[in-house]
Every structure is written in C-alpha cells, then in structure tokens.
Design a protein around this motif. Sequence first.
Motif, PDB file in Angstrom:
ATOM      1  N   TYR A   1      11.960  22.604 -22.073  1.00 21.05           N
ATOM      2  CA  TYR A   1      13.354  22.764 -21.681  1.00 21.05           C
ATOM      3  C   TYR A   1      14.145  23.612 -22.672  1.00 21.05           C
ATOM      4  O   TYR A   1      13.978  23.491 -23.889  1.00 21.05           O
ATOM      5  CB  TYR A   1      14.023  21.396 -21.554  1.00 21.05           C
ATOM      6  N   SER A   2      15.020  24.445 -22.111  1.00 21.67           N
ATOM      7  CA  SER A   2      15.983  25.184 -22.940  1.00 21.67           C
ATOM      8  C   SER A   2      17.328  24.477 -22.967  1.00 21.67           C
ATOM      9  O   SER A   2      18.103  24.651 -23.908  1.00 21.67           O
ATOM     10  CB  SER A   2      16.175  26.602 -22.405  1.00 21.67           C
ATOM     11  N   ASP A   3      17.598  23.692 -21.906  1.00 25.83           N
ATOM     12  CA  ASP A   3      18.901  23.051 -21.764  1.00 25.83           C
ATOM     13  C   ASP A   3      18.736  21.649 -21.198  1.00 25.83           C
ATOM     14  O   ASP A   3      17.844  21.399 -20.376  1.00 25.83           O
ATOM     15  CB  ASP A   3      19.802  23.865 -20.830  1.00 25.83           C
ATOM     16  N   VAL A   4      19.631  20.764 -21.629  1.00 24.50           N
ATOM     17  CA  VAL A   4      19.651  19.388 -21.127  1.00 24.50           C
ATOM     18  C   VAL A   4      21.081  19.052 -20.725  1.00 24.50           C
ATOM     19  O   VAL A   4      22.022  19.261 -21.502  1.00 24.50           O
ATOM     20  CB  VAL A   4      19.151  18.388 -22.192  1.00 24.50           C
ATOM     21  N   PHE A   5      21.255  18.539 -19.496  1.00 27.66           N
ATOM     22  CA  PHE A   5      22.558  18.074 -19.012  1.00 27.66           C
ATOM     23  C   PHE A   5      22.562  16.547 -19.038  1.00 27.66           C
ATOM     24  O   PHE A   5      21.615  15.912 -18.561  1.00 27.66           O
ATOM     25  CB  PHE A   5      22.816  18.528 -17.578  1.00 27.66           C
ATOM     26  N   LEU A   6      23.620  15.961 -19.558  1.00 28.00           N
ATOM     27  CA  LEU A   6      23.774  14.509 -19.596  1.00 28.00           C
ATOM     28  C   LEU A   6      25.023  14.156 -18.809  1.00 28.00           C
ATOM     29  O   LEU A   6      26.147  14.378 -19.258  1.00 28.00           O
ATOM     30  CB  LEU A   6      23.894  14.018 -21.047  1.00 28.00           C
ATOM     31  N   ASP A   7      24.826  13.608 -17.606  1.00 24.92           N
ATOM     32  CA  ASP A   7      25.944  13.336 -16.704  1.00 24.92           C
ATOM     33  C   ASP A   7      26.453  11.908 -16.904  1.00 24.92           C
ATOM     34  O   ASP A   7      25.690  11.010 -17.244  1.00 24.92           O
ATOM     35  CB  ASP A   7      25.483  13.540 -15.259  1.00 24.92           C
ATOM     36  N   GLU A   8      27.754  11.697 -16.661  1.00 23.02           N
ATOM     37  CA  GLU A   8      28.394  10.385 -16.843  1.00 23.02           C
ATOM     38  C   GLU A   8      28.045   9.817 -18.224  1.00 23.02           C
ATOM     39  O   GLU A   8      27.683   8.641 -18.375  1.00 23.02           O
ATOM     40  CB  GLU A   8      27.964   9.416 -15.728  1.00 23.02           C
TER      41      GLU A   8
ATOM     42  N   THR B   1      16.905  20.438 -32.770  1.00 23.77           N
ATOM     43  CA  THR B   1      16.164  21.490 -32.070  1.00 23.77           C
ATOM     44  C   THR B   1      17.170  22.562 -31.653  1.00 23.77           C
ATOM     45  O   THR B   1      18.377  22.411 -31.821  1.00 23.77           O
ATOM     46  CB  THR B   1      15.456  20.960 -30.809  1.00 23.77           C
ATOM     47  N   SER B   2      16.668  23.643 -31.094  1.00 29.44           N
ATOM     48  CA  SER B   2      17.537  24.718 -30.605  1.00 29.44           C
ATOM     49  C   SER B   2      17.949  24.500 -29.158  1.00 29.44           C
ATOM     50  O   SER B   2      18.626  25.348 -28.568  1.00 29.44           O
ATOM     51  CB  SER B   2      16.818  26.063 -30.727  1.00 29.44           C
ATOM     52  N   ILE B   3      17.552  23.385 -28.571  1.00 30.12           N
ATOM     53  CA  ILE B   3      17.886  23.099 -27.176  1.00 30.12           C
ATOM     54  C   ILE B   3      19.385  22.826 -27.041  1.00 30.12           C
ATOM     55  O   ILE B   3      19.966  22.099 -27.848  1.00 30.12           O
ATOM     56  CB  ILE B   3      17.072  21.898 -26.670  1.00 30.12           C
ATOM     57  N   ARG B   4      19.987  23.436 -26.034  1.00 30.38           N
ATOM     58  CA  ARG B   4      21.426  23.250 -25.788  1.00 30.38           C
ATOM     59  C   ARG B   4      21.638  22.001 -24.943  1.00 30.38           C
ATOM     60  O   ARG B   4      21.085  21.889 -23.842  1.00 30.38           O
ATOM     61  CB  ARG B   4      22.002  24.464 -25.052  1.00 30.38           C
ATOM     62  N   LEU B   5      22.440  21.064 -25.433  1.00 31.39           N
ATOM     63  CA  LEU B   5      22.764  19.853 -24.678  1.00 31.39           C
ATOM     64  C   LEU B   5      24.209  19.931 -24.202  1.00 31.39           C
ATOM     65  O   LEU B   5      25.105  20.299 -24.978  1.00 31.39           O
ATOM     66  CB  LEU B   5      22.575  18.599 -25.525  1.00 31.39           C
TER      67      LEU B   5
ATOM     68  N   PRO C   1       9.231  30.554 -18.827  1.00 34.60           N
ATOM     69  CA  PRO C   1       9.151  29.474 -17.822  1.00 34.60           C
ATOM     70  C   PRO C   1       9.902  28.205 -18.217  1.00 34.60           C
ATOM     71  O   PRO C   1       9.595  27.136 -17.700  1.00 34.60           O
ATOM     72  CB  PRO C   1       7.650  29.212 -17.785  1.00 34.60           C
ATOM     73  N   LYS C   2      10.850  28.333 -19.155  1.00 36.13           N
ATOM     74  CA  LYS C   2      11.618  27.149 -19.547  1.00 36.13           C
ATOM     75  C   LYS C   2      12.358  26.570 -18.341  1.00 36.13           C
ATOM     76  O   LYS C   2      12.619  27.257 -17.353  1.00 36.13           O
ATOM     77  CB  LYS C   2      12.626  27.515 -20.634  1.00 36.13           C
ATOM     78  N   ARG C   3      12.724  25.296 -18.462  1.00 34.88           N
ATOM     79  CA  ARG C   3      13.370  24.579 -17.381  1.00 34.88           C
ATOM     80  C   ARG C   3      14.674  23.952 -17.881  1.00 34.88           C
ATOM     81  O   ARG C   3      14.949  23.945 -19.094  1.00 34.88           O
ATOM     82  CB  ARG C   3      12.438  23.492 -16.835  1.00 34.88           C
ATOM     83  N   ILE C   4      15.456  23.422 -16.956  1.00 33.59           N
ATOM     84  CA  ILE C   4      16.669  22.668 -17.279  1.00 33.59           C
ATOM     85  C   ILE C   4      16.421  21.213 -16.897  1.00 33.59           C
ATOM     86  O   ILE C   4      15.917  20.929 -15.807  1.00 33.59           O
ATOM     87  CB  ILE C   4      17.888  23.207 -16.516  1.00 33.59           C
TER      88      ILE C   4
END
Length: 554
Positions: A161-168, A187-191, A60-63
């Motif tokens: 979260y499994s992934d994090v998006f950083l916009d601008e 952490t193992s989280i993909r940024l 159930p991980k999220r982005i």
Amino acid sequence: MIEALAWRPADNLTLEPNALRAAKEQQDCLALTAGPGAGKTEMLAQRADFLLRTGTCRYPKRILAISFKVDASKNLKERVQRRCGSELSSRFDSYTFHAFAKRIIDKFRPVLSGEDALDPGYQIGDRRISRKQIEFRDLVPFAIQILTQSAVARNAIRQSYSDVFLDEFQDCTDQQYDLIKTAFLDTSIRLTAVGDTKQKIMGWAGALDGIFLKFAQDFDAVPLNMYRNFRSKPRLLRMQNDIIRVLDPQSVMADDQVEGNQGEVLAFRYSDSHAEAEHLANLVAEWVNNDGVPLSEIAILVSKQLDLYAGELMTALEARGIPYRNEQQMQDITVEPAARLVVDFLSSVYGNREPKAWMRLMSQLIPYADEDIQANARQDLGRFITSQRKSIAISELLSERYDGWWDTAVAFLRHVGTEALASLSPDYESHERLLQVLRDTKARIEELLKLEPDLPKALLRFSDDQAVRILTIHKSKGLEFDSVIILAVDNEIFFGDQDANRCAFFVGVSRAKRRLALTFADTRSRPQGHTGRWSLQRTMQEEYFSYAVPHLNA
C-alpha cells in the motif's frame, strides 16, 4: 494517467478548500475532522480518484481503506468504483478492522505458535478451541502479534500500500490504533484519518479520547477541518450549530453558512405513548401521501431499546398499511453480500421483470476477466435462472404458490459454489460465518412473508427500497433522510454519561436533511411481555428540547 496539476474532482463536484487540499495531498499524513453532512466519504472517494488517476499511488501499489462497519466499508468501495471506474478501483481495498486483521492472520498464520497456533481452516466462534477456533475479539490482537513478531509480514503489508484511509476514526479503540501503528508507523505510507469528534458515540467500546491529536503527533499528520454541511437545510443547521457550541465551540459554522428559513423543526408533547404512536403514524402517512416523501426517506430514531420504545408506533404504522423496517432486527443482514445475492436471485426467478436485481447478480458473480470468460459466465447464469423459472412454473401447478422458495435458493447456492460465495466477503472465509448469514437471510425472508405473503413484494421489503426506517441513533451513523423523528426524548432513555448522550443526540439531529421532529410522552406504557425495569412516568430532556425551541416552525 493525468498530471496532478490537471486533476479535477470526478463528476465535476465542487469541494471546499480544505477538502480539495486533502484530496490532492501527495506528501503528508492527514488528520481530517468534519461535521456531519460535510462529505467525508465523498472526499475519500475523490482522494482515491486523485491518487489512482494521477499515478500518485504508483502501480502496482494499492490503497487500503479501513472502516468500522460492514455497510460503511461497502459504501466507500462502491463510491470509489463510481468515481474511478472498475479498472482503477480494483486497486482499492476496503475492509473493516476485523476483516483486515483476519486477512493478516490468514496470510501469515504460521507465525502464530504455542497456545495461539492455528490450523488451516480454523473457524471463528463463540469460544476458543485449541488450534481450531478463535473468538471474534481475538482477530485484532492476533494480527498485532503477527506483525510484531514477523518482519516478513510487516514488510509484505507495507509493500502493498501507498495510502491508508481510516474512516470514522473518532471511534478507534486502543487495540485498533495499536494495529495501525504496528503496521504503518515510521513508514513513507500516507495515512488519511477522517472523522468527527462530535459523533464519538462508541465510548462504551473503548474509543480513545483525543485520538486525532494522538494520531497527528504519532504520524506527524497535518490537521484539517471541513466545516461546510451539504446535507441539512438552514433551519436545521442553526439548531445543529447551537449543539456544536456546547460540544466543540471552535467548529461552529459561520453565520453565512446557515442563512435562510428552509427546513422544518417540530417538537411534540403527548399525554401518553399511545397518543404519540397514533399521531406520528398519521403524520408519516401525511408526509408520504400529501408531501410525496418516499418511504425510505423517513427515519424514526430511538436512543436505545428500539423494540421496547417503538413497538406501539410500529403497530400503528402497520394498521395504516405503511411499510416499515425494524433495523434492530435486520440492518446487519441486509448489508451482507451473501444475503443480497440470495434476494436478487429469488427476485430474478420469482419476479416478473427485475432488471436491477439481475444487474446486481451480474456484478457480484461475473468475474473481472477477458470478454470470453465473462460471456460464458453470463450465459451459464442465464441458463440456470431460465431453468429454475420453468421448474417453478411447473411446481406451482401442483402445490401452493411460492412453496419451495428456499429449496430454489439452496440449488442456486450449490450452483454458484462455496469458492465463489467465500469471495464475496473476507468474513466468509469462515464457513460458519457464511452459514450464519444464510440462516439469518432465510429467517428474515420468512418474517417478511408473514407481513407480505407475495414473495416478490416481500423481497422488495428486504432492502430499504420502500419502507420507513426504524433504527437506533447508533445505527443511523453515516445515513441521511429527508424527514427524521427522534422518539422519546426523555431523561429515562438518555441516562448515564451525558457527554456521550449529547454526542448521540447530535448524531440523530444531523441525520435530517429537511425535517426534524422531537417527541416526548408524559407516560409510556410498559411494553407487552417486558418484565425488566421500566418507568411509566417520564421527564422531558429539557436541554435537548431547548436546542429545538428557537427554531420551531410557526
């Protein structure tokens, strides 16, 4: 669920090699820089589609996506919904930095102690009140404090979260970057950090220099660059290329990407600002009436002090019956979900047939639930709108047309309820913030009614459906238009930090898809009622005009 190797970009879009690689990355963090129009937002939407559709983001991980502006956050969320569908996109959280920080505070508020302790139901206001109210600028530091002090809070965020998006990301401040590091470093989280160093125009707010290099070092991120511009015509691309040679020589587009003569570059010099306003208003009318350019595809950009510089032009547009939207006054309110809700409701009850408004109402108010619950909610809303339409028809027999429109809106808001309204945006968990948005919405509609007494038509002008956009370069980031006018390209408006000014000018230039015009007036009349500093005599910003001259249309 599909295999990662079988995944293809949603809607059969073609991505350039680095964008495709970024979308399908399964291991590394990414530091992705790209020029304007290269499809940064689309790449993030495709990456979300890949992660969710292939199970790379395991249920159930999220982005988590973090943006700098409310409209950018909303735009990304909507694009992911279009690419992935409602079920998968329900696992995609899109917030601004401050909204993300507030969620941390609300969930782990008891961690705060001493003079920083907060009571349940705390407010956000213009000053600190012990336990009851904090300032907007306190949100990020308080969130950092919570994550630093509480392993439970850190682990809860990291487990979500499994992934994090950083916009601008080029606009990231030191505090905001500290929040990201505190939450996700080691952490193992993909940024995935996405941005454009040539558009870094938030230096006044503390945006870090060299942020992509620092991020790549701290998170061991793979640097990638997307070069192709999908927005502008070749003649405009060549002008942009000349600016890029000064800003970032390594990012100059290859010759084969800027071939062709399509596009239009114009430059105008006027004796005074009145002549400028008259000619530009006639030009806009010509674009609309003869060329068929939609009003909403025309933008007039000003470096700063929009009301002072664009006042004469707005008067000239109004005299010709050309609708325009002063974004300085209204851009922030038009992207607020509560404002959109009120406008769509009023359009549904006062308009004739407004299917788009009705569909937006449904999407905002009908919960994700089983079919019976959705059907009941739809019926309830339909009955309420029908009853309101009948009441309006009766009241208009006894009074002026459209009298009581705000009372009708208030009745609707009461029917919807505070809980449903607060769910529209994390910011609305602050009751005062929600009230302010509603007050601003009412004030904006009242302003529009002065220009257009017919309420349904005024409501259409609330959004960007049918109006020329007049806005600062700063507010134009992330937007694109068929035809762009950059007003007052002179040294007196582009003062101060010239590196920042050049970046801002590039942002303005790169908003144009097909046509760009630069203007300069030798004298600029003092705006009526303005008593501050003002230069009547102006000097041309010759560097900026020099970028346009080689590419002018004959």
